[in-house]
Write an enzyme that holds these catalytic residues in place. Structure first.
Site, short mmCIF file in Angstrom:
data_model
loop_
_atom_site.label_atom_id
_atom_site.label_comp_id
_atom_site.label_asym_id
_atom_site.label_seq_id
_atom_site.Cartn_x
_atom_site.Cartn_y
_atom_site.Cartn_z
N GLY A 197 0.53 -1.24 3.28
CA GLY A 197 1.61 -2.08 3.79
C GLY A 197 2.94 -1.49 3.40
O GLY A 197 3.02 -0.38 2.88
N GLY B 165 -1.35 -5.32 -1.06
CA GLY B 165 -0.48 -6.33 -0.45
C GLY B 165 -1.25 -7.24 0.49
O GLY B 165 -2.43 -7.02 0.77
N GLU C 153 -0.11 3.86 -5.02
CA GLU C 153 0.01 3.87 -3.55
C GLU C 153 0.56 5.20 -3.08
O GLU C 153 0.01 5.84 -2.19
CB GLU C 153 0.94 2.74 -3.08
CG GLU C 153 0.36 1.36 -3.16
CD GLU C 153 1.38 0.27 -2.82
OE1 GLU C 153 2.57 0.47 -3.11
OE2 GLU C 153 0.96 -0.75 -2.26
N LYS D 255 8.79 0.54 -0.59
CA LYS D 255 7.57 -0.13 -1.05
C LYS D 255 7.73 -0.49 -2.52
O LYS D 255 8.72 -0.15 -3.16
CB LYS D 255 6.37 0.80 -0.85
CG LYS D 255 5.89 0.85 0.59
CD LYS D 255 4.76 1.87 0.81
CE LYS D 255 3.54 1.57 -0.03
NZ LYS D 255 2.97 0.21 0.20
#
Ligand code: DER
Length: 222
Positions: free
Chosen positions: A82, A27, A103, A94
């Site tokens: 992020g 991100g 992630e 997310k």
């Protein structure tokens, strides 16, 4: 907004020590973190990274950040990532960038997970949300039906008239829901659907959230 992202990304460098293996999130805020990491490496910082997306991998290569594979023996000392939304209990939403599976894998493995956001990401639990869900492309319409039977309204993610394909070769469904009462329960019910790979609900994972705002950077412990 970008100033706040730069501010928090720069501040997060203080948690990085030479010798660390870092989980590198995805991100625009993390993109600033990679830049500042590269600056510190020029001053002698010695780290290696495990990227959470092909986009992060490309950017890390551009900045000369050495990367390692996620292998059995890989330990991740610190992951910096992020988020699209940070709830009051520091659970996360997310997946806006479509990298949620890698992630979540890397963020989960990391000894410490630090989330860096600008203050626009901080929300309370109420309101309508759109939960990104990574699903197998095989039988995705059936998977969509099963998710919608739980009260969601899902859209196949399409970008520039092309179906979005994740780094893992899967599709992303963006699934609207009026209210998320219990993120953990919502995640478990979605995850049990065979065609669901994983969800953008990151629950009980965060050690620290760093928030950039007009006054500077504040920190909240998980
Ligand atoms: O997809 C994600 O979860 C990314 O971390 C991303 O959406 C974070 O948002 P940012 O680009 O505002 O940093």
């Amino acid at each position: 907004m970008d100033d706040k992202k730069q501010l928090v990304a720069k501040e997060a460098i203080k948690y990085v020590e030479s010798g660390m293996t870092l989980g590198l999130g995805s991100g625009s805020t993390v993109e600033w973190f990679l830049k500042y990491l590269s600056d510190e490496m020029k001053l002698g910082l010695n780290i290696v990274g495990v990227p959470t997306s092909k986009k992060t991998e490309r950017l890390a290569n551009h900045y000369g950040i050495p990367l390692v594979e996620l292998a059995k023996e890989t330990t991740i000392d610190l992951a910096v990532d992020g988020a699209d939304l940070v709830f009051s209990d520091l659970n996360l939403l997310k997946g806006g960038g479509g990298s949620l599976v890698r992630e979540k894998l890397i963020d989960w493995i990391a000894e410490k997970l630090v989330i860096i956001v600008d203050d626009s990401k901080m929300v309370n639990q109420s309101g309508q949300f759109e939960v990104p869900v990574e699903v197998l492309s095989f039988g995705w319409e059936k998977t969509k039906e099963l998710i919608e039977a739980q009260g969601y309204t899902c859209q196949l993610r399409v970008i520039n008239d092309e179906t979005f394909i994740s780094d893992n070769g899967n599709f992303i469904l963006d699934c609207k829901v009026d209210k998320l009462y219990d993120l953990n329960r919502a995640h478990i019910y979605l995850k049990q659907i065979t065609g669901v790979v994983d969800t953008g609900l990151f629950v009980n994972m965060v050690d620290l959230v760093m928030i950039g705002d007009k006054h500077g950077v504040r920190e909240m412990n998980g």
